[in-house]
Each structure stands twice: as structure tokens, then as C-alpha cells.
Design a protein around this motif. Sequence first.
Motif, PDB file in Angstrom:
ATOM      1  N   ALA A 475       0.370  -0.656   0.011  1.00 36.72           N
ATOM      2  CA  ALA A 475      -0.314   0.203   0.300  1.00 36.72           C
ATOM      3  C   ALA A 475       1.134   1.165  -0.087  1.00 36.72           C
ATOM      4  N   GLU A 476       1.772   0.710   0.880  1.00 37.96           N
ATOM      5  CA  GLU A 476       2.497   2.551   0.668  1.00 37.96           C
ATOM      6  C   GLU A 476       3.602   2.464  -0.372  1.00 37.96           C
ATOM      7  N   ALA A 478       2.516   1.843  -3.256  1.00 37.16           N
ATOM      8  CA  ALA A 478       1.504   2.241  -3.950  1.00 37.16           C
ATOM      9  C   ALA A 478       1.253   3.237  -4.639  1.00 37.16           C
ATOM     10  N   ILE A 479       0.828   4.098  -2.671  1.00 37.21           N
ATOM     11  CA  ILE A 479       0.370   5.520  -2.598  1.00 37.21           C
ATOM     12  C   ILE A 479       2.474   6.760  -2.804  1.00 37.21           C
ATOM     13  N   LEU A 512      -3.740  -4.543  -0.884  1.00 37.29           N
ATOM     14  CA  LEU A 512      -3.467  -2.752  -0.041  1.00 37.29           C
ATOM     15  C   LEU A 512      -4.620  -2.462   0.324  1.00 37.29           C
ATOM     16  N   VAL A 514      -8.158  -2.477   0.412  1.00 38.11           N
ATOM     17  CA  VAL A 514      -9.190  -1.160   0.019  1.00 38.11           C
ATOM     18  C   VAL A 514      -9.765  -2.274  -1.111  1.00 38.11           C
ATOM     19  N   TYR A 525      -8.397   1.403  -8.589  1.00 39.34           N
ATOM     20  CA  TYR A 525      -7.992   2.144  -7.396  1.00 39.34           C
ATOM     21  C   TYR A 525      -7.409   3.712  -6.781  1.00 39.34           C
ATOM     22  N   ASP A 529      -8.278   6.644  -0.768  1.00 39.60           N
ATOM     23  CA  ASP A 529      -8.753   5.413  -0.740  1.00 39.60           C
ATOM     24  C   ASP A 529      -7.639   4.565  -0.347  1.00 39.60           C
ATOM     25  N   LEU A 530      -7.005   4.866  -0.804  1.00 39.61           N
ATOM     26  CA  LEU A 530      -5.005   3.911   0.329  1.00 39.61           C
ATOM     27  C   LEU A 530      -5.060   4.846   0.826  1.00 39.61           C
ATOM     28  N   GLU A 531      -4.860   5.880   0.966  1.00 38.09           N
ATOM     29  CA  GLU A 531      -3.963   7.270   2.289  1.00 38.09           C
ATOM     30  C   GLU A 531      -4.886   7.201   3.329  1.00 38.09           C
ATOM     31  N   ALA A 534      -4.098   3.945   4.874  1.00 38.12           N
ATOM     32  CA  ALA A 534      -2.781   3.781   5.297  1.00 38.12           C
ATOM     33  C   ALA A 534      -3.332   4.277   6.714  1.00 38.12           C
TER      34      ALA A 534
END
Length: 538
Positions: A475-476, A478-479, A512, A514, A525, A529-531, A534
Motif C-alpha cells: 500500500a505504501e 502504491a501511494i 492493499l 481496500v 484504485y 482510499d489508499l491513504e 494507511a
Amino acid sequence: MGKQQKLDSREPDDLYAHSAGAIGVLVMVTGGLMAVKTQLGLSWTATVLLTVGVLVALGYAAWRIKTAVTRWWARTPAEKPAAAMAQESPADAAEASEAPVPAHPELTAALTTAAAIGREQVIRADEVTVNTVPTGTIYDFLVPKGRTYADVEKRLGTVAGMFGVTRLHMQMERSRDNERRVKLLKLHEPPFTRQFPTPDRREIKAFAGIPLGHDVTGQLAGVPTFDKASLLVAGMTQMGKTTLINGLITCLLIAYGEFELYLLDGKFCGLTKFEKIATRYESSDDPAVFWDMVKELNARSDARYSEITDAIRNRRPVPNFKPVIFIVDEAADFFAPGATNDEKDQARQIAEDARSLVSKSLEAGISTVLMTQRPSTNAIPVIVRDQFLYRMCLYVASSGTAKVALGDTYFETVAPINPALLDPDIPGQAVLFIKGRSTLIRGFNFEDQFIWSVVDELHAGRQKAEAEKPPATPAERAISLMREKEASFMATAELAKFLGTDPDGKELPELLGVSPNRTSKARGYRLADLEAAARTRT
């Protein structure tokens, strides 16, 4: 003429009336004397003398009675009873008995002529302390009642002239406990005739803020913070701007803690010492490079404001962002318009984006430092110059040029210092203007070895921290990718390829944390949503 004739015609009548009155008085006096003479049987001489004596005695008695009544009624201090005297206030008695205090001749003459105090006022000698220090003489005194330190401060140039020195020789401090107390320093020689030793790490860390140089007494001087503040530095060529800004960056690295540094070196080699620890370093005089960095920082600012807005809406604490400081050497080159219409349009857009960066990014933790050796009216657009909270001006040729750097109303402020009066043979001298107050400073000239040691130590510390840091989660990663690409949405296939999972992205929801979203174009994505996911995991 007719009126004058009427007045003249009345003069004989007035004369007849006065004569008749005098005759009547004589008849009455003669009758009175005759009555006294007949009654007492005295001679005419004795009668006249007796009558005159009696009249004199009666007049004296009447005068004595009148004087006694008047004194009793007025109750003069000389004749008040002891009880009334005892009721007088101690302050009145002390004031009445207070002897005149000698005036301090030098200060009284200087401040009176400069109109800092009234001509009937004096500086009391018993309220003056004069001390000699290595750099000059300090006068510590109280201005008369009804005056404050501000009356002296706004006429400091005139006061300096009364002492036989220039405004550059005078420094003033105000008291924090008495508005009437003033401390004046008069230098023995022109400021910075002798260079002060550069500070060590301990002194830089102990300073309350970011030091930029020494003041005229040798004390460190600078800005309180770069949080929500930006700095404009201007001055003619070869006046020490690059050396001064190298000292500023060095002090930032020592005292400011963790921050990101963006550097645009318009001189190609002026800021090279700090390349290895900069988040982004560019050595160019191309306006397109400057514009690209400005747009990148504006995008970071917008992203941070989105996080702030989201936190406020969801009643969470506002995020603490790592400070970002953007330093540009020879900034005027990047605003110069070209000859074609396209180049002129580009210059206008660069100015607007730079104005937005300086004015709107401060709340997002992004500060800007611009330096220019051409402080002319059109060197840096007014819409950009007006946004700077901190101003610094090295030697310039005229007061008009100083206004470009320090503001059009600078010389209307309290105790201004004219940068045109600085000694051009002493590099690094500058007028620092912060929140309406001027300070004369000289920037640090650190040895290269000292700067390199600071940079190398910071670089080694960052490498060690990076090596000890646990691997980034999917996830980090991807962000980070989406922020780098300034993308708010990324398709599943592209994200799966980056993370090295199956092309269909079936593993992504679990990795991820989400669920994917579908748009009209693709399935993928969202960055928001990812932030959010996290933040819930931290």
C-alpha cells in the motif's frame, strides 16, 4: 466732522459741571471743619490737623480689618492651622521639597534637538547609566514622562547625527518592563570593520530560531522560523549573497531538524555543496526548469491541503508535514520575458504560479527563498515580491532599488536603515527586515570543510535510517507511485504490474487493504482510499 463738532460743543458744559462739583465739595468740607471748630473751640490749624489724623486712622483700621478677613477666608499655607497642614498628602510635600535634578547634558541636547523629547524636558542625570563595551558605548536611560522608546526610535537617524555618527553606528533596544527605558549603542567605528568569528554547532543550536549572521555587537541574528514564512534576498553582484545563503542552509541543516530541500542553482555552482542531501537539485538558468519545480511544489501543496481538509471534515488532528524549503539563486533570470508572444505568456504564467507557491503553500509547510542580484523594478514581478514576510537587502546603489527589495513603504517604517549606505567593500552586510523592524547583520562565511562535514554527517545519518527502515508495504509503495505520478486514480493492471502481482489484480484487495473502484474507463484504485486505509493502520 459733524459728530466731532457735537463733541466739541459739549466740552464747556462738562467743564461747568466739574467746577460746580468741586465748589460743592469745598463748601461741604468748609462746613464740616467749621462745625468741628465751633464744637471743640479749636483754631483753624488744629481743626484741620485733627480731621486729617482721624481720617488716616480710620483708613488704616479699615485696611487692617480687610487684610485679616481676606487671609482667614483664603486660608493661605503660611497661616493654616497645624491640623490642616498635617492633612496634606505626602506626595505633595515631597514634590514641594524636591530639589531640581541635574540634566544629562549630552543626551538632553541630542534628544531635544532631534525632537525625540520636548524642549522643556530633560534626561535626568540620575536616570542614565553609561557603559563602555568593546564595540562602543551603551547609554541606558529613561525618557521623560509622557514619552516612550518609540519617540526615540522613529528619530534614530537624527539622534545619530547629533552624536556625530551615522545611522549605521547606532543600535537601539527597548525594555520589556518599562516603555520609557531606552538602551542606545553607539559604535566606536563603522559596523563590521572587524569580522566576528563564525559560530560553532552549539551556538547555532542554542539560537532561538535560524541565525543568518552577526549583528553589530557580535551577537547572532536571524529569523525566528521558516514555518509559514518566506525570504527574499536582494543585492548587487559580488556583495556576498551566495556566501550568505550557504551559511543559511548550513544553519538550517544544524538547527532546523528534518526537512526537505529543493535547490535551483542559477549560478550553476553556488549551491553545489548541498546537492547530495537535496530532495531535488537543479543547476540551470532555463525558466522551464524553474517552472517545473514550482509546479511540482504547487502540486505537493495542493495534496497537503487536501489532507488538511479531509482531517478537519473527519474531526481528526491536522497532519504534521515535513517542512519543505525551496531555495533559488539568481531568481530574476527565471522571470525575464522573451521576445515572442509565447515566451511572454509563459513568463506571465511562471509569475502567477510562483505567486501561488509563495502565498498559498505556507500553511502546507512549503517555504521559498528567492535571491536576485538585479533588484530592479521588473526583476521579480510585484505580485511575487509582495508575498514575502522576510526581506533582506545587501548593498544597492540607491534608495529606490532598496524599496524594490524591502518594500515600497520601507522608509516610512520605524528606524529604517538605508542599504545604499552600506560599505560595498565589506561583503555579506545586509539589512534584515522582519515584521516592521530593521537589523543590520553580516552573514556567516563558513569554511568549506565545516560545510562539508555538516552535509556528510546528515547524509550518513539518512542512509543509516533508510537501511534500518522496514520494507515498505504494498500500500505504501502504491501511494508513493501515485503521488509521484500526481495521479488520483490508477488502473488495476498498471498497479498490479508495478507491485509484481498477477496481471488480473486478484491479489490486490488483500495486499492493499481496500476494494477496487470502477470508472467509465477502467477498474482500479483511488489514492484517497489508499491513504485513508494507511492512516487507519497507523
